[in-house]
Design a protein around this motif. Sequence first.
Motif, short mmCIF file in Angstrom:
data_model
loop_
_atom_site.label_atom_id
_atom_site.label_comp_id
_atom_site.label_asym_id
_atom_site.label_seq_id
_atom_site.Cartn_x
_atom_site.Cartn_y
_atom_site.Cartn_z
N GLU A 18 -29.35 -85.91 28.41
CA GLU A 18 -28.84 -87.28 28.52
C GLU A 18 -29.93 -88.32 28.29
O GLU A 18 -29.65 -89.42 27.82
CB GLU A 18 -28.19 -87.49 29.89
N GLU A 19 -31.18 -87.98 28.62
CA GLU A 19 -32.30 -88.89 28.41
C GLU A 19 -32.81 -88.84 26.97
O GLU A 19 -33.68 -89.62 26.59
CB GLU A 19 -33.45 -88.55 29.36
N ASP A 66 -38.92 -88.58 42.94
CA ASP A 66 -39.20 -89.07 44.29
C ASP A 66 -38.06 -88.56 45.16
O ASP A 66 -37.07 -89.25 45.41
CB ASP A 66 -39.26 -90.61 44.30
N LEU A 67 -38.21 -87.32 45.60
CA LEU A 67 -37.12 -86.58 46.23
C LEU A 67 -37.10 -86.78 47.74
O LEU A 67 -38.09 -86.50 48.41
CB LEU A 67 -37.30 -85.09 45.90
N MET A 81 -30.70 -86.92 39.94
CA MET A 81 -32.09 -86.96 39.48
C MET A 81 -32.48 -88.38 39.09
O MET A 81 -33.57 -88.84 39.43
CB MET A 81 -32.29 -86.00 38.31
N ARG A 82 -31.59 -89.08 38.39
CA ARG A 82 -31.87 -90.47 38.03
C ARG A 82 -32.05 -91.33 39.28
O ARG A 82 -32.92 -92.19 39.34
CB ARG A 82 -30.76 -91.04 37.13
N CYS A 84 -33.29 -90.43 41.94
CA CYS A 84 -34.61 -90.09 42.50
C CYS A 84 -35.74 -90.51 41.56
O CYS A 84 -36.89 -90.08 41.74
CB CYS A 84 -34.70 -88.59 42.75
N GLY A 85 -35.42 -91.29 40.55
CA GLY A 85 -36.45 -91.79 39.65
C GLY A 85 -37.03 -90.72 38.74
O GLY A 85 -38.23 -90.77 38.43
N ALA A 86 -36.22 -89.77 38.31
CA ALA A 86 -36.71 -88.70 37.44
C ALA A 86 -37.43 -89.29 36.23
O ALA A 86 -36.98 -90.26 35.63
CB ALA A 86 -35.55 -87.82 36.98
N ARG A 87 -38.59 -88.70 35.93
CA ARG A 87 -39.41 -89.17 34.82
C ARG A 87 -40.33 -88.06 34.38
O ARG A 87 -40.57 -87.10 35.12
CB ARG A 87 -40.22 -90.40 35.24
N VAL A 88 -40.87 -88.22 33.19
CA VAL A 88 -41.82 -87.26 32.63
C VAL A 88 -43.20 -87.92 32.65
O VAL A 88 -43.36 -89.02 32.12
CB VAL A 88 -41.41 -86.85 31.20
N GLU A 89 -44.17 -87.23 33.29
CA GLU A 89 -45.53 -87.75 33.42
C GLU A 89 -46.52 -86.70 32.94
O GLU A 89 -46.44 -85.54 33.37
CB GLU A 89 -45.86 -88.09 34.88
N GLU A 90 -47.43 -87.10 32.08
CA GLU A 90 -48.39 -86.14 31.54
C GLU A 90 -49.56 -85.94 32.50
O GLU A 90 -50.08 -86.88 33.08
CB GLU A 90 -48.94 -86.59 30.19
N TYR A 91 -49.95 -84.67 32.66
CA TYR A 91 -51.09 -84.29 33.50
C TYR A 91 -51.99 -83.35 32.72
O TYR A 91 -51.51 -82.53 31.92
CB TYR A 91 -50.63 -83.57 34.78
N ARG A 92 -53.27 -83.45 32.97
CA ARG A 92 -54.24 -82.46 32.52
C ARG A 92 -54.76 -81.78 33.77
O ARG A 92 -55.35 -82.43 34.63
CB ARG A 92 -55.39 -83.10 31.75
N ILE A 93 -54.54 -80.50 33.87
CA ILE A 93 -54.91 -79.75 35.06
C ILE A 93 -55.90 -78.69 34.65
O ILE A 93 -55.71 -77.98 33.67
CB ILE A 93 -53.68 -79.13 35.72
#
Length: 98
Positions: A18-19, A66-67, A81-82, A84-93
């Motif tokens: 849907e996004e 933000d659950l 999910m929406r 709860c502010g569902a979003r995609v965030e990039e991380y380098r781990i």
Amino acid sequence: MTTYFVSRHPGARDWAAEEGLTVDAVIDHLDPAIIEPGDILIGSLPVNLAAEVCARGARYLNLSLDLPAAWRGVELSAEQMRACGARVEEYRIQRLST
């Protein structure tokens, strides 16, 4: 380069569609051996698997929420999910020690 969406949850899969997330493959579970340099992985992985994705030269985009505590362990719909502010965030781990 392959973009993977990793989730076994129907609500997360619906949310991604849907996004309008553009992915090449939707998979239930990650086998890190399939990850190649330049790949993109979207999902919510344990930190050790996310670190392995990054070590293999791929990008890790976390599906963040933000659950509320009451919703932990509950199958969420795309709508929840929406909420709860569902979003995609990039991380380098990176693993710092072995």
